[in-house]
Design a protein around this motif. Structure first.
Motif, PDB file in Angstrom:
ATOM      1  N   GLY A 190       0.794  -1.223   0.000  1.00 39.53           N
ATOM      2  CA  GLY A 190       0.000   0.000   0.000  1.00 39.53           C
ATOM      3  C   GLY A 190       0.823   1.268   0.000  1.00 39.53           C
ATOM      4  N   ALA A 191       2.107   1.166  -0.390  1.00 38.33           N
ATOM      5  CA  ALA A 191       2.980   2.349  -0.402  1.00 38.33           C
ATOM      6  C   ALA A 191       2.521   3.330  -1.476  1.00 38.33           C
ATOM      7  N   LEU A 192       2.131   4.516  -1.067  1.00 37.14           N
ATOM      8  CA  LEU A 192       1.660   5.531  -2.001  1.00 37.14           C
ATOM      9  C   LEU A 192       1.727   6.890  -1.311  1.00 37.14           C
ATOM     10  N   GLY A 193       2.400   7.834  -1.941  1.00 37.36           N
ATOM     11  CA  GLY A 193       2.463   9.179  -1.380  1.00 37.36           C
ATOM     12  C   GLY A 193       3.869   9.633  -1.049  1.00 37.36           C
ATOM     13  N   ALA A 194       3.959  10.728  -0.319  1.00 44.20           N
ATOM     14  CA  ALA A 194       5.250  11.315   0.024  1.00 44.20           C
ATOM     15  C   ALA A 194       6.039  10.405   0.951  1.00 44.20           C
ATOM     16  N   VAL A 195       7.345  10.312   0.713  1.00 46.69           N
ATOM     17  CA  VAL A 195       8.232   9.546   1.584  1.00 46.69           C
ATOM     18  C   VAL A 195       8.722  10.480   2.685  1.00 46.69           C
ATOM     19  N   SER A 196       8.658  10.017   3.925  1.00 43.03           N
ATOM     20  CA  SER A 196       9.102  10.836   5.053  1.00 43.03           C
ATOM     21  C   SER A 196      10.047  10.045   5.942  1.00 43.03           C
ATOM     22  N   VAL A 197      10.999  10.761   6.534  1.00 39.73           N
ATOM     23  CA  VAL A 197      11.972  10.186   7.465  1.00 39.73           C
ATOM     24  C   VAL A 197      11.903  10.984   8.758  1.00 39.73           C
ATOM     25  N   THR A 198      11.811  10.273   9.894  1.00 41.32           N
ATOM     26  CA  THR A 198      11.729  10.927  11.193  1.00 41.32           C
ATOM     27  C   THR A 198      12.939  10.555  12.051  1.00 41.32           C
ATOM     28  N   THR A 199      13.545  11.562  12.663  1.00 40.95           N
ATOM     29  CA  THR A 199      14.681  11.404  13.570  1.00 40.95           C
ATOM     30  C   THR A 199      14.417  12.293  14.792  1.00 40.95           C
ATOM     31  N   PRO A 200      15.335  12.293  15.779  1.00 42.75           N
ATOM     32  CA  PRO A 200      15.157  13.231  16.891  1.00 42.75           C
ATOM     33  C   PRO A 200      15.123  14.689  16.458  1.00 42.75           C
ATOM     34  N   GLY A 201      15.626  14.983  15.254  1.00 39.33           N
ATOM     35  CA  GLY A 201      15.634  16.356  14.751  1.00 39.33           C
ATOM     36  C   GLY A 201      14.341  16.788  14.102  1.00 39.33           C
ATOM     37  N   GLY A 202      13.429  15.836  13.881  1.00 40.83           N
ATOM     38  CA  GLY A 202      12.168  16.175  13.233  1.00 40.83           C
ATOM     39  C   GLY A 202      11.862  15.236  12.086  1.00 40.83           C
ATOM     40  N   THR A 203      10.956  15.640  11.220  1.00 38.69           N
ATOM     41  CA  THR A 203      10.535  14.837  10.074  1.00 38.69           C
ATOM     42  C   THR A 203      10.797  15.601   8.780  1.00 38.69           C
ATOM     43  N   GLY A 204      11.413  14.915   7.822  1.00 36.76           N
ATOM     44  CA  GLY A 204      11.657  15.495   6.507  1.00 36.76           C
ATOM     45  C   GLY A 204      10.975  14.680   5.428  1.00 36.76           C
ATOM     46  N   THR A 205      10.419  15.329   4.414  1.00 36.94           N
ATOM     47  CA  THR A 205       9.798  14.649   3.284  1.00 36.94           C
ATOM     48  C   THR A 205      10.571  14.979   2.017  1.00 36.94           C
ATOM     49  N   GLY A 206      10.394  14.161   0.993  1.00 37.12           N
ATOM     50  CA  GLY A 206      11.093  14.434  -0.264  1.00 37.12           C
ATOM     51  C   GLY A 206      11.109  13.201  -1.152  1.00 37.12           C
ATOM     52  N   PRO A 207      11.841  13.280  -2.258  1.00 38.27           N
ATOM     53  CA  PRO A 207      12.630  14.430  -2.707  1.00 38.27           C
ATOM     54  C   PRO A 207      11.776  15.463  -3.437  1.00 38.27           C
ATOM     55  N   TYR A 208      12.365  16.637  -3.672  1.00 39.17           N
ATOM     56  CA  TYR A 208      11.721  17.690  -4.449  1.00 39.17           C
ATOM     57  C   TYR A 208      12.488  17.842  -5.758  1.00 39.17           C
ATOM     58  N   VAL A 209      11.776  17.948  -6.873  1.00 43.17           N
ATOM     59  CA  VAL A 209      12.429  18.033  -8.180  1.00 43.17           C
ATOM     60  C   VAL A 209      11.792  19.138  -9.020  1.00 43.17           C
ATOM     61  N   SER A 210      12.588  19.705  -9.930  1.00 44.27           N
ATOM     62  CA  SER A 210      12.112  20.696 -10.889  1.00 44.27           C
ATOM     63  C   SER A 210      12.218  20.082 -12.277  1.00 44.27           C
ATOM     64  N   TYR A 211      11.122  20.091 -13.038  1.00 49.87           N
ATOM     65  CA  TYR A 211      11.155  19.396 -14.326  1.00 49.87           C
ATOM     66  C   TYR A 211      11.902  20.170 -15.417  1.00 49.87           C
ATOM     67  N   ASP A 212      12.154  21.464 -15.183  1.00 49.79           N
ATOM     68  CA  ASP A 212      12.899  22.216 -16.193  1.00 49.79           C
ATOM     69  C   ASP A 212      14.023  23.060 -15.612  1.00 49.79           C
ATOM     70  N   GLY A 213      14.271  22.917 -14.308  1.00 45.48           N
ATOM     71  CA  GLY A 213      15.324  23.683 -13.668  1.00 45.48           C
ATOM     72  C   GLY A 213      14.942  25.111 -13.361  1.00 45.48           C
ATOM     73  N   VAL A 214      13.711  25.496 -13.698  1.00 45.69           N
ATOM     74  CA  VAL A 214      13.247  26.864 -13.465  1.00 45.69           C
ATOM     75  C   VAL A 214      12.081  26.887 -12.476  1.00 45.69           C
ATOM     76  N   VAL A 215      11.110  26.007 -12.682  1.00 46.59           N
ATOM     77  CA  VAL A 215       9.952  25.988 -11.785  1.00 46.59           C
ATOM     78  C   VAL A 215      10.393  25.586 -10.381  1.00 46.59           C
TER      79      VAL A 215
END
Length: 370
Positions: A190-215
């Motif tokens: 059932g894996a679907l959606g944003a990937v997130s990683v949680t540590t004592p420092g908090g939670t980060g999601t990603g990755p983030y990508v730009s399809y043309d290097g501008v947006v």
């Protein structure tokens, strides 16, 4: 007599001035003399804010890259400030005998830390209990952005130390191995959606990508709601025009699985598309997702990606040579003045060479919508 009287007054005034100058000079000389001592560390008041805020408070731990005030005595002659052994940059214009302003350096570690702030001047040094907070993790890439339950994928990034949780959407994944910059995890059912990683420092999601290097980079979710091409064309068809040759069972360069599409443009502005025999409903879909591997000579070249209409529903993406690049494009960007509004359904996704760069070869894999 008058002359003698005036001379006496003048000499008296000169003496008083000398005493004041000497006293002031002695005070300046005494500033910063003696071993330093720290009474507390506090945050800075927000610039321009005249109100007392929570930012102006005593703290016993801090974040790298953030500026703090160290308060105490004999601080003006400070020549070194260390956070867990990492030296901070010192701007003496921000020093007084009772406070100095410094930024915790980005090199300060939160791993196996001493939990000490050390301040030194020519008369001695002092230590103060002060720990570095672990920053939130950052996800920079996934080895694949779709997969079957049980597949082991690699998540790369920063600050994965002491990872406690990895999720695909809301579904927990099993961590196989971990380092500060790399996690290997098993794709859950059932894996679907944003990937997130949680540590004592908090939670980060990603990755983030730009399809043309501008947006502005867009969050790349894991998985598909409908696939047009996986290891094969999924319940549909393909077509080409203007000098495009597609091998849908290529094994030379594969992103995931056993096959990819080797697409060779023998004519400039040629095109290719993969489709579905039944229109795919886009009402509950958000993104078009696909991967492209660019061969030598494709760096910076442009391909037009179209949703059922090469003239009005298309977005241009920039190629990168020598690697697989994952692309995610919001569906609502596939519109023009002639075809306004987000498309509600689609029969095919097309890829047209747009740089006049033929002959040119690219590889396509994992084409679908999310």
């Amino acid at each position: 007599m008058k002359t003698l009287y005036k001379n006496t007054i003048s000499l008296y005034l000169i003496g008083v001035c000398c005493m004041l100058i000497f006293a002031t000079s002695c005070k300046k000389e005494k500033e910063g003399q003696g071993a330093p001592s720290i009474t507390r560390v506090r945050t800075l008041v927000r610039p321009g804010d005249t109100n007392v805020t929570p930012l102006d408070s005593t703290v016993t731990s801090g974040d790298v890259g953030v500026t703090y005030v160290i308060e105490g005595v004999n601080l003006k002659s400070t020549n070194k400030v260390e956070f867990n052994g990492a030296s901070a940059y010192l701007n003496t214009a921000l020093f007084s005998d009772n406070s100095i302003i410094v930024m915790i350096p980005t090199t300060a570690t939160w791993i196996n830390q001493t939990g000490k702030l050390t301040l030194t001047n020519s008369y001695g040094s002092t230590s103060f209990s002060f720990s570095i907070k672990q920053p939130a993790p950052v996800i920079s890439d996934l080895s694949q952005f779709a997969g079957n339950p049980g597949d082991v994928i690699t998540i790369t990034g920063l600050r994965f130390d002491q990872v406690s949780s990895v999720k695909f959407g809301t579904t927990e994944a099993r961590v196989v191995s971990s380092t500060s910059t790399e996690l290997k995890v098993t794709v859950p059912t059932g894996a679907l959606g944003a990937v997130s990683v949680t540590t004592p420092g908090g939670t980060g999601t990603g990755p983030y990508v730009s399809y043309d290097g501008v947006v502005v980079p867009i969050l790349l979710p894991f998985g598909f709601r409908h696939l047009f091409y996986d290891d094969q064309i999924t319940a549909g068809y393909d077509f080409n025009f203007g000098g495009a040759d597609a091998d849908v069972n290529n094994t030379e360069m594969v992103k995931r699985g056993n096959h990819s599409i080797k697409l060779t443009y023998t004519g400039s502005y040629a095109g290719y598309a993969v489709g579905s025999n039944t229109p795919v409903d886009l009402i509950d879909k958000t993104y078009v997702k696909f991967s492209i591997y660019g061969t030598t000579g494709t760096e910076g070249k442009v391909v037009k990606v179209a949703l059922g209409d090469f003239d009005n529903r298309n977005v241009s993406v920039v190629l990168h040579a020598g690697k697989w690049t994952n692309y995610v494009v919001p569906i609502d960007r596939f519109q023009s003045a002639s075809q306004p509004g987000k498309p509600t359904s689609v029969n095919w996704i097309g890829f047209q060479e747009l740089s006049g760069n033929a002959p040119e070869t690219i590889y396509l894999d994992d084409i679908g919508v999310y």
